[in-house]
Design a protein around this motif. Structure first.
Motif, PDB file in Angstrom:
ATOM      1  N   ALA A 115      -2.027  -3.751  38.968  1.00  0.00           N
ATOM      2  CA  ALA A 115      -3.101  -4.681  39.352  1.00  0.00           C
ATOM      3  C   ALA A 115      -3.382  -4.714  40.844  1.00  0.00           C
ATOM      4  CB  ALA A 115      -2.742  -6.093  38.871  1.00  0.00           C
ATOM      5  N   ARG A 116      -2.772  -3.850  41.622  1.00  0.00           N
ATOM      6  CA  ARG A 116      -3.001  -3.850  43.068  1.00  0.00           C
ATOM      7  C   ARG A 116      -4.432  -3.429  43.388  1.00  0.00           C
ATOM      8  NH1 ARG A 116       2.316  -3.877  45.436  1.00  0.00           N
ATOM      9  NH2 ARG A 116       3.698  -4.079  43.624  1.00  0.00           N
ATOM     10  N   GLU A 117      -4.906  -3.851  44.539  1.00  0.00           N
ATOM     11  CA  GLU A 117      -6.282  -3.594  44.951  1.00  0.00           C
ATOM     12  C   GLU A 117      -6.600  -2.103  44.966  1.00  0.00           C
ATOM     13  OE1 GLU A 117     -10.029  -4.599  45.724  1.00  0.00           O
ATOM     14  OE2 GLU A 117      -8.461  -6.146  45.647  1.00  0.00           O
ATOM     15  N   THR A 118      -5.640  -1.302  45.384  1.00  0.00           N
ATOM     16  CA  THR A 118      -5.879   0.132  45.572  1.00  0.00           C
ATOM     17  C   THR A 118      -5.541   0.986  44.360  1.00  0.00           C
ATOM     18  OG1 THR A 118      -3.650   0.364  46.522  1.00  0.00           O
ATOM     19  CG2 THR A 118      -5.473  -0.030  48.055  1.00  0.00           C
ATOM     20  N   SER A 119      -4.940   0.414  43.331  1.00  0.00           N
ATOM     21  CA  SER A 119      -4.348   1.246  42.282  1.00  0.00           C
ATOM     22  C   SER A 119      -5.380   1.985  41.438  1.00  0.00           C
ATOM     23  CB  SER A 119      -3.447   0.392  41.382  1.00  0.00           C
ATOM     24  OG  SER A 119      -2.311  -0.025  42.092  1.00  0.00           O
ATOM     25  N   ARG A 120      -6.476   1.315  41.070  1.00  0.00           N
ATOM     26  CA  ARG A 120      -7.499   1.994  40.270  1.00  0.00           C
ATOM     27  C   ARG A 120      -8.067   3.195  41.041  1.00  0.00           C
ATOM     28  NH1 ARG A 120     -10.260   2.325  35.068  1.00  0.00           N
ATOM     29  NH2 ARG A 120     -12.003   3.676  35.558  1.00  0.00           N
ATOM     30  N   GLY A 121      -8.317   3.025  42.332  1.00  0.00           N
ATOM     31  CA  GLY A 121      -8.853   4.121  43.118  1.00  0.00           C
ATOM     32  C   GLY A 121      -7.901   5.303  43.187  1.00  0.00           C
ATOM     33  N   PHE A 122      -6.613   5.026  43.393  1.00  0.00           N
ATOM     34  CA  PHE A 122      -5.630   6.112  43.409  1.00  0.00           C
ATOM     35  C   PHE A 122      -5.562   6.803  42.045  1.00  0.00           C
ATOM     36  CE2 PHE A 122      -3.337   3.741  46.983  1.00  0.00           C
ATOM     37  CZ  PHE A 122      -3.741   4.644  47.963  1.00  0.00           C
ATOM     38  N   ALA A 123      -5.635   6.012  40.967  1.00  0.00           N
ATOM     39  CA  ALA A 123      -5.601   6.596  39.617  1.00  0.00           C
ATOM     40  C   ALA A 123      -6.799   7.519  39.398  1.00  0.00           C
ATOM     41  CB  ALA A 123      -5.572   5.483  38.573  1.00  0.00           C
ATOM     42  N   GLU A 124      -7.962   7.119  39.871  1.00  0.00           N
ATOM     43  CA  GLU A 124      -9.145   7.970  39.722  1.00  0.00           C
ATOM     44  C   GLU A 124      -9.019   9.257  40.530  1.00  0.00           C
ATOM     45  OE1 GLU A 124     -12.254   5.284  40.796  1.00  0.00           O
ATOM     46  OE2 GLU A 124     -12.429   4.433  38.778  1.00  0.00           O
ATOM     47  N   GLU A 125      -8.395   9.164  41.718  1.00  0.00           N
ATOM     48  CA  GLU A 125      -8.145  10.377  42.504  1.00  0.00           C
ATOM     49  C   GLU A 125      -7.220  11.333  41.747  1.00  0.00           C
ATOM     50  OE1 GLU A 125      -9.452  11.404  45.332  1.00  0.00           O
ATOM     51  OE2 GLU A 125     -10.681   9.607  45.572  1.00  0.00           O
ATOM     52  N   LEU A 126      -6.175  10.801  41.155  1.00  0.00           N
ATOM     53  CA  LEU A 126      -5.264  11.632  40.365  1.00  0.00           C
ATOM     54  C   LEU A 126      -5.990  12.249  39.173  1.00  0.00           C
ATOM     55  CD1 LEU A 126      -2.093   9.356  40.351  1.00  0.00           C
ATOM     56  CD2 LEU A 126      -2.252  11.623  41.385  1.00  0.00           C
ATOM     57  N   ALA A 127      -6.840  11.447  38.525  1.00  0.00           N
ATOM     58  CA  ALA A 127      -7.585  11.965  37.378  1.00  0.00           C
ATOM     59  C   ALA A 127      -8.486  13.128  37.799  1.00  0.00           C
ATOM     60  CB  ALA A 127      -8.416  10.849  36.746  1.00  0.00           C
ATOM     61  N   HIS A 128      -9.110  13.002  38.957  1.00  0.00           N
ATOM     62  CA  HIS A 128      -9.992  14.080  39.427  1.00  0.00           C
ATOM     63  C   HIS A 128      -9.191  15.362  39.679  1.00  0.00           C
ATOM     64  CE1 HIS A 128     -13.338  16.092  41.343  1.00  0.00           C
ATOM     65  NE2 HIS A 128     -12.576  16.338  42.401  1.00  0.00           N
ATOM     66  N   VAL A 129      -8.025  15.231  40.317  1.00  0.00           N
ATOM     67  CA  VAL A 129      -7.202  16.413  40.574  1.00  0.00           C
ATOM     68  C   VAL A 129      -6.767  17.067  39.265  1.00  0.00           C
ATOM     69  CG1 VAL A 129      -4.997  17.221  41.519  1.00  0.00           C
ATOM     70  CG2 VAL A 129      -6.393  15.592  42.812  1.00  0.00           C
ATOM     71  N   LEU A 130      -6.324  16.264  38.324  1.00  0.00           N
ATOM     72  CA  LEU A 130      -5.802  16.820  37.073  1.00  0.00           C
ATOM     73  C   LEU A 130      -6.906  17.404  36.197  1.00  0.00           C
ATOM     74  CD1 LEU A 130      -3.128  14.087  36.447  1.00  0.00           C
ATOM     75  CD2 LEU A 130      -2.666  16.505  36.851  1.00  0.00           C
ATOM     76  N   THR A 131      -8.057  16.730  36.128  1.00  0.00           N
ATOM     77  CA  THR A 131      -9.139  17.313  35.326  1.00  0.00           C
ATOM     78  C   THR A 131      -9.644  18.606  35.955  1.00  0.00           C
ATOM     79  OG1 THR A 131     -10.747  15.861  36.449  1.00  0.00           O
ATOM     80  CG2 THR A 131      -9.903  15.136  34.291  1.00  0.00           C
ATOM     81  N   SER A 132      -9.662  18.672  37.289  1.00  0.00           N
ATOM     82  CA  SER A 132     -10.116  19.906  37.943  1.00  0.00           C
ATOM     83  C   SER A 132      -9.082  21.020  37.842  1.00  0.00           C
ATOM     84  CB  SER A 132     -10.472  19.642  39.407  1.00  0.00           C
ATOM     85  OG  SER A 132      -9.346  19.236  40.143  1.00  0.00           O
ATOM     86  N   ASN A 133      -7.895  20.682  37.327  1.00  0.00           N
ATOM     87  CA  ASN A 133      -6.902  21.696  36.981  1.00  0.00           C
ATOM     88  C   ASN A 133      -6.888  21.983  35.481  1.00  0.00           C
ATOM     89  OD1 ASN A 133      -4.565  22.600  39.169  1.00  0.00           O
ATOM     90  ND2 ASN A 133      -5.681  20.746  39.790  1.00  0.00           N
ATOM     91  N   GLY A 134      -7.882  21.463  34.766  1.00  0.00           N
ATOM     92  CA  GLY A 134      -8.033  21.799  33.353  1.00  0.00           C
ATOM     93  C   GLY A 134      -7.438  20.829  32.366  1.00  0.00           C
ATOM     94  N   HIS A 135      -6.934  19.684  32.832  1.00  0.00           N
ATOM     95  CA  HIS A 135      -6.317  18.707  31.935  1.00  0.00           C
ATOM     96  C   HIS A 135      -7.324  17.638  31.511  1.00  0.00           C
ATOM     97  CE1 HIS A 135      -2.111  19.969  32.669  1.00  0.00           C
ATOM     98  NE2 HIS A 135      -2.540  20.248  33.885  1.00  0.00           N
ATOM     99  N   ASP A 136      -7.324  17.280  30.240  1.00  0.00           N
ATOM    100  CA  ASP A 136      -7.972  16.042  29.826  1.00  0.00           C
ATOM    101  C   ASP A 136      -7.077  14.880  30.239  1.00  0.00           C
ATOM    102  OD1 ASP A 136     -10.175  17.242  28.743  1.00  0.00           O
ATOM    103  OD2 ASP A 136      -9.504  17.104  26.667  1.00  0.00           O
ATOM    104  N   VAL A 137      -7.686  13.766  30.627  1.00  0.00           N
ATOM    105  CA  VAL A 137      -6.940  12.615  31.110  1.00  0.00           C
ATOM    106  C   VAL A 137      -7.362  11.372  30.338  1.00  0.00           C
ATOM    107  CG1 VAL A 137      -6.661  11.028  33.060  1.00  0.00           C
ATOM    108  CG2 VAL A 137      -6.504  13.494  33.421  1.00  0.00           C
ATOM    109  N   TYR A 138      -6.378  10.585  29.899  1.00  0.00           N
ATOM    110  CA  TYR A 138      -6.626   9.291  29.264  1.00  0.00           C
ATOM    111  C   TYR A 138      -6.298   8.202  30.280  1.00  0.00           C
ATOM    112  CZ  TYR A 138      -6.916  11.898  24.928  1.00  0.00           C
ATOM    113  OH  TYR A 138      -7.280  12.791  23.954  1.00  0.00           O
TER     114      TYR A 138
END
Length: 459
Positions: free
Chosen positions: A50-73
């Motif tokens: 629930a931290r202020e920055t956590s959703r943004g960091f999660a979206e950054e991780l999702a972008h890196v992983l999807t651009s490496n070919g992974h589907d992300v939930y």
């Protein structure tokens, strides 16, 4: 890269160090690790607190992983870490990343990787990830994966209710304190689904946690104890910031020592099942007395739930836990789960008063008292302190002879009267921890004084 180091439970740091470029490097390291493990392109989950920055960091991780070919939930809102661990197994994923600093203050954040079995990553995994830290790479865009927003809460709730054979909590009143963290709307919801009347405290999202770190210890749960008394409730339950840990408040004792909750939990589970328990070196010997009375074994591990989880798998343990409030049980993922344990605690209380159960255990096995203190110690001095301490361990501590020394995690000195003293380095803070257990509070205080006197000159 030098700033990124996975400790006891992932990498945590203040936000001046825990930055988007470094978080993206962690995402790429996980993608590279999975590729080398033959899991390239397999789907992953990403959770966040629930931290202020956590959703943004999660979206950054999702972008890196999807651009490496992974589907992300990715969950639609912040959610407890144990829900993400359960989703790995439930959805047959290659693993997950969770953005959380757990109980740390809001100026911190963190990230950890959970492998495909839903249990905490062991050092060989986190070291392999650290070895692969690099600037993010991208596959050709046509090979990119997709981010799917999903709900992890419903499948986890259904699993927990099934695991406990759908308990009936009607007539039970529970005060639930989310400490403004990710347990809100999850732990309270599962309690209501089972029939309990739930009174909510601090169940609004607040990225600053109301000015109090979301650490469910005695000092931070005085309001919960007052609410239990005010509402004549049967039980109070609290979770930490990412709801992987539990704290319990009872009508008679107030804040219930986590060691006593563990003892009550194991005793309760042994009523209908059998099996060993796993506990850390810092956890009460009362667990051993209960196991012995039932003809069971106890397996001791270093501090850190990754070690508890590993031993639970090796020994088919009925339950595993640590004195800091992290527990799991057979039939569940081997990750500590404060949501499940909230339901278990309420189920226990509905069948028999928890205070009465603890009283009976202490009547049978004797008094157990435990406490701990911390000694400030820079991280680069911890190894030195342990080396020096090895040469200075006394033959007697606080007037009692040393009968054995356990070096599984720091130094645990066992004394002739059954008491013990443990000195170990913290895995998350620049501190040395000193723990003690004995048959009286005065004896614990004497042991802690002796431990502090051993450690402070060496820092």
């Amino acid at each position: 890269m030098d700033e990124i180091e996975f400790g006891t439970d992932g990498w945590r740091d203040t936000l001046d160090v825990f930055t988007e470029p470094r978080v993206r490097m962690v995402g790429q390291a996980v993608a590279s690790y999975l590729e080398d493990e033959g899991k390239g392109g397999e789907p992953l989950a990403i959770g966040y607190d629930a931290r202020e920055t956590s959703r943004g960091f999660a979206e950054e991780l999702a972008h890196v992983l999807t651009s490496n070919g992974h589907d992300v939930y990715l969950p639609k809102r912040d959610c407890p870490t144990p829900l993400v661990a359960h989703a790995i197994v439930d959805r047959d994923l290659a693993g997950a990343l969770v953005v959380t600093a757990s109980h740390n203050p809001p100026e911190y954040n963190g990230v950890k990787f959970i492998p495909e079995d839903g249990a905490p990553a062991l050092p060989e995994v986190t070291e392999a990830i650290e070895d692969r830290l690099q600037t993010p790479q991208k596959a050709p865009e046509e090979e990119w994966g997709t981010t799917h927003e999903v709900d992890f809460a419903v499948p986890h709730e259904e699993h927990c209710l099934d695991l406990l054979d759908h308990p009936d909590l009607s007539g039970l009143t529970v005060v639930y304190d989310a400490m403004h963290g990710s347990g809100r709307g999850v732990t309270d919801a599962i309690l209501e689904e089972a029939g309990a009347e739930v009174i909510r405290e601090r169940c609004e999202r607040d990225p600053d946690f109301g000015g109090t770190p979301p650490e469910p210890d005695r000092a931070n749960l005085q309001g919960l104890a007052l609410a239990v008394d005010e509402h004549d409730a049967d039980l109070g339950i609290a979770n930490d910031g990412d709801a992987d840990r539990i704290a319990v408040v009872t009508p008679d004792r107030g804040y219930l020592d986590e060691n006593f909750f563990f003892a009550a939990l194991y005793d309760y589970l042994l009523e209908d099942d059998s099996g060993p328990a796993v506990r850390t070196v810092s956890t009460t010997f009362l667990i051993d007395r209960i196991a012995e009375a039932h003809g069971e074994e106890v397996h001791e591990t270093p501090v850190g739930f990754k070690w508890v989880a590993e031993a639970m798998g090796e020994h088919d343990a009925l339950v595993g836990g640590e004195e800091s409030g992290g527990f799991s049980m057979r039939g569940h993922v081997r990750e500590k789960d404060g949501v499940l344990m909230g339901l278990v605690a309420a189920t226990m209380a509905a069948e028999r008063d928890i205070d009465a159960r603890v009283d009976a255990l202490l009547d049978e096995h004797g008094e157990f008292h435990q406490d701990k203190v911390s000694v400030d110690c820079p991280d680069d001095r911890k190894a030195h302190v342990l080396v020096e301490l090895a040469d200075r361990l006394p033959d007697e501590v606080a007037g009692k002879e040393v009968v054995r020394v356990n070096e599984a995690d720091g130094f645990k000195v066992l004394l002739e009267d059954g008491s013990w003293l443990l000195v170990r380095p913290s895995g998350t803070e620049p501190k040395m921890r000193v723990y003690a257990e004995a048959g009286s509070e005065d004896r614990v205080d004497d042991l802690l004084d002796a431990g502090r006197d051993l450690v402070e000159p060496l820092v």
